[in-house]
Design an enzyme around this catalytic site. Structure first.
Site, PDB file in Angstrom:
ATOM      1  N   ARG A 150       0.795  -1.147   0.096  1.00 31.25           N
ATOM      2  CA  ARG A 150      -0.042  -0.141   0.052  1.00 31.25           C
ATOM      3  C   ARG A 150       0.977   1.264   0.105  1.00 31.25           C
ATOM      4  O   ARG A 150       1.688   1.172   0.560  1.00 31.25           O
ATOM      5  CB  ARG A 150      -0.974   0.012   1.130  1.00 31.25           C
ATOM      6  N   HIS A 199      -1.525  -0.125  -9.887  1.00 28.01           N
ATOM      7  CA  HIS A 199      -1.900  -0.716  -8.984  1.00 28.01           C
ATOM      8  C   HIS A 199      -2.793  -2.083  -9.871  1.00 28.01           C
ATOM      9  O   HIS A 199      -3.946  -2.311  -9.520  1.00 28.01           O
ATOM     10  CB  HIS A 199      -3.134  -0.025  -8.128  1.00 28.01           C
TER      11      HIS A 199
HETATM   12  P1  NDP Z   1      -1.485 -10.392   5.429  1.00 26.57           P
HETATM   13  O1  NDP Z   1      -2.356  -9.901   6.303  1.00 26.57           O
HETATM   14  O2  NDP Z   1      -1.586 -12.105   5.131  1.00 26.57           O
HETATM   15  O3  NDP Z   1       0.032 -10.287   5.761  1.00 26.57           O
HETATM   16  C1  NDP Z   1       0.405  -8.986   6.245  1.00 26.57           C
HETATM   17  C2  NDP Z   1       1.774  -9.102   6.948  1.00 26.57           C
HETATM   18  O4  NDP Z   1       2.282  -7.895   7.307  1.00 26.57           O
HETATM   19  C3  NDP Z   1       1.921 -10.116   7.775  1.00 26.57           C
HETATM   20  O5  NDP Z   1       3.161 -10.950   7.847  1.00 26.57           O
HETATM   21  C4  NDP Z   1       2.063  -9.189   9.340  1.00 26.57           C
HETATM   22  O6  NDP Z   1       2.779  -9.750  10.345  1.00 26.57           O
HETATM   23  C5  NDP Z   1       2.826  -8.017   8.606  1.00 26.57           C
HETATM   24  N1  NDP Z   1       2.383  -6.731   9.459  1.00 26.57           N
HETATM   25  C6  NDP Z   1       1.289  -6.113   9.697  1.00 26.57           C
HETATM   26  N2  NDP Z   1       1.576  -5.203  10.312  1.00 26.57           N
HETATM   27  C7  NDP Z   1       2.954  -5.121  10.809  1.00 26.57           C
HETATM   28  C8  NDP Z   1       3.730  -4.417  11.526  1.00 26.57           C
HETATM   29  N3  NDP Z   1       3.182  -3.387  12.126  1.00 26.57           N
HETATM   30  N4  NDP Z   1       4.995  -4.734  11.861  1.00 26.57           N
HETATM   31  C9  NDP Z   1       5.450  -5.663  11.188  1.00 26.57           C
HETATM   32  N5  NDP Z   1       4.780  -6.537  10.466  1.00 26.57           N
HETATM   33  C10 NDP Z   1       3.538  -6.238  10.044  1.00 26.57           C
HETATM   34  O7  NDP Z   1      -1.755  -9.768   3.974  1.00 26.57           O
HETATM   35  P2  NDP Z   1      -1.421 -10.451   2.676  1.00 26.57           P
HETATM   36  O8  NDP Z   1      -0.262 -10.730   2.445  1.00 26.57           O
HETATM   37  O9  NDP Z   1      -2.483 -11.098   2.068  1.00 26.57           O
HETATM   38  O10 NDP Z   1      -1.589  -8.855   1.758  1.00 26.57           O
HETATM   39  C11 NDP Z   1      -0.430  -7.598   2.116  1.00 26.57           C
HETATM   40  C12 NDP Z   1      -1.061  -6.446   1.578  1.00 26.57           C
HETATM   41  O11 NDP Z   1      -0.996  -6.731   0.011  1.00 26.57           O
HETATM   42  C13 NDP Z   1      -2.514  -6.165   1.591  1.00 26.57           C
HETATM   43  O12 NDP Z   1      -3.067  -5.886   2.907  1.00 26.57           O
HETATM   44  C14 NDP Z   1      -3.019  -5.121   0.540  1.00 26.57           C
HETATM   45  O13 NDP Z   1      -2.637  -3.939   1.100  1.00 26.57           O
HETATM   46  C15 NDP Z   1      -1.367  -5.638  -0.395  1.00 26.57           C
HETATM   47  N6  NDP Z   1      -2.315  -6.012  -1.885  1.00 26.57           N
HETATM   48  C16 NDP Z   1      -1.910  -5.404  -2.876  1.00 26.57           C
HETATM   49  C17 NDP Z   1      -2.268  -5.648  -4.096  1.00 26.57           C
HETATM   50  C18 NDP Z   1      -1.785  -5.135  -5.480  1.00 26.57           C
HETATM   51  O14 NDP Z   1      -2.452  -5.252  -6.482  1.00 26.57           O
HETATM   52  N7  NDP Z   1      -0.783  -4.082  -5.306  1.00 26.57           N
HETATM   53  C19 NDP Z   1      -3.193  -6.847  -4.379  1.00 26.57           C
HETATM   54  C20 NDP Z   1      -3.446  -7.520  -3.034  1.00 26.57           C
HETATM   55  C21 NDP Z   1      -3.060  -7.082  -1.850  1.00 26.57           C
HETATM   56  P3  NDP Z   1       2.360 -11.074  11.131  1.00 26.57           P
HETATM   57  O15 NDP Z   1       2.535 -12.384  10.253  1.00 26.57           O
HETATM   58  O16 NDP Z   1       3.129 -11.236  12.185  1.00 26.57           O
HETATM   59  O17 NDP Z   1       0.814 -10.944  11.338  1.00 26.57           O
HETATM   60  C1  OXD Z   2      -6.093  -5.814  -2.745  1.00 31.08           C
HETATM   61  C2  OXD Z   2      -5.787  -4.787  -3.838  1.00 31.08           C
HETATM   62  O1  OXD Z   2      -6.091  -5.308  -1.696  1.00 31.08           O
HETATM   63  O2  OXD Z   2      -6.106  -5.173  -5.153  1.00 31.08           O
HETATM   64  O3  OXD Z   2      -6.639  -6.872  -3.096  1.00 31.08           O
HETATM   65  O4  OXD Z   2      -5.090  -3.734  -3.840  1.00 31.08           O
END
Ligand code: NDP
Ligand code: OXD
Length: 314
Positions: free
Chosen positions: A229, A277
């Protein structure tokens, strides 16, 4: 048992057709076209929804996010405290993994330089480090970060990840929590950001942290890649680091403001790849099945999967 969709900048009709085919005998309606019986709506499927939708549907039971990210919902003060399910699906994960691997290899193999050489009809080879000499660091080792980390590991890169809680993944060094972030950055040549936008991750990638990435790595300078993001990065700091040469290159799919404004200096950097995006789009054909499955689970009294923890925001 009715479902309402409130989707912005998405082909809503395609989702409705697919969901109607998978969930026959239910009323599935678009919020913007009017809801015939708001009291009978149990489920909301949302992407950047109209904030008025929540108050208008008094018996909502579950909210589904069209994406993996939920900041488009958690940022709304009107969001009710209801179960919120996000997308976790092999289709989305493999799309993201492709994008991350592609961008990583693009920088690793210095493709921008060879493209410029081709432009000038120059035949000249340059020293190429092995993948194992390049330290990749993935911010966020969740569904998408972990899959990307494993794919890069399988290509031979020296991979570590940073998350909130510790991880135990074969061959991927785990750093966790704020106290380990600096050490993680100091060993990272290619920084990949797959963090969600939460109160704790706002502008996390800032000037101070970019300065911790080593200049001495095998690529001759650090690279920053973000498909998580835009809110988790300070774009002025990224622009400054690209301008000064502190960052050798970048690939950005997400931005503080989207669409990226025409006035953004990021457009002008030759060593910054910009995609709008599109790293992992939510595909209605693949992902409607996931939503239908969750609804069926809920109605059979089984637990919903991939519920968002509203306290931490992801
Ligand atoms: P998950 O919730 O599975 O993973 C999030 C990860 O971030 C976890 O490992 C979590 O740690 C870590 N995290 C969150 N907060 C913190 C923090 N404060 N400090 C350290 N680590 C942190 O999400 P996804 O992997 O499914 O997706 C990640 C992001 O990708 C989505 O939230 C979205 O914003 C983005 N996205 C973008 C897309 C695009 O097309 N550009 C498409 C889809 C998603 P822990 O494992 O310890 O909980
Ligand atoms: C998602 C995205 O969060 O597309 O899936 O950004």
């Amino acid at each position: 048992m009715n479902l309402v969709l409130s989707l912005t900048n998405v082909n809503e009709a395609e989702w409705i057709d697919r969901l109607r085919a998978l969930l026959p005998n239910r009323k599935i309606e678009s919020w913007k076209n009017g809801v015939s019986d708001p009291e009978k709506v149990d489920y909301l499927f949302a992407w950047k929804p109209d904030p008025d939708v929540f108050a208008a549907l008094p018996n909502l039971k579950v909210i589904f996010s069209l994406g993996a990210g939920v900041d488009h919902l958690t940022s709304l003060p009107q969001l009710p405290h209801l179960p919120l399910v996000r997308i976790v699906d092999a289709d989305l994960t493999s799309r993201m993994t492709e994008w991350v691997v592609f961008q990583t290899l693009f920088h690793h193999r210095d493709h921008l330089m060879y493209a410029a050489q081709q432009e000038a009809s120059v035949w000249k080879d340059h020293k190429q480090p092995a993948a194992k000499e390049v330290r990749v660091g993935v911010l966020g080792l969740g569904e998408l970060g972990l899959s990307s980390a494993k794919a890069l590991k399988s290509l031979g890169f020296d991979v570590a990840g940073w998350s909130r809680t510790p991880k135990n993944v074969l061959g991927v060094q785990s750093f966790f929590g704020d106290s380990h972030l600096d050490d993680f950055l100091k060993r990272t040549d290619i920084l990949i950001n797959l963090l969600p936008s939460t109160p704790a991750t706002q502008k996390l990638v800032n000037a101070e942290r970019l300065a911790l990435l080593p200049q001495s790595g095998a690529l001759g300078g650090p690279v920053y890649i973000n498909a998580g993001r835009g809110a988790t990065q300070d774009e002025a700091a990224i622009d400054a680091a690209l301008t000064s040469g502190q960052l050798k290159g970048a690939s950005l799919d997400v931005f503080e403001v989207e669409p990226l404004p025409q006035t953004s200096p990021l457009w002008k950097h030759k060593n910054c790849i910009i995609t709008p995006h599109v790293a992992a789009p939510s595909d209605p054909q693949a992902l409607s099945e996931y939503v239908a499955r969750q609804i069926k689970r809920f109605e059979q009294g089984e637990p919903l999967e991939n519920l968002v923890d509203l306290e931490v925001g992801y």
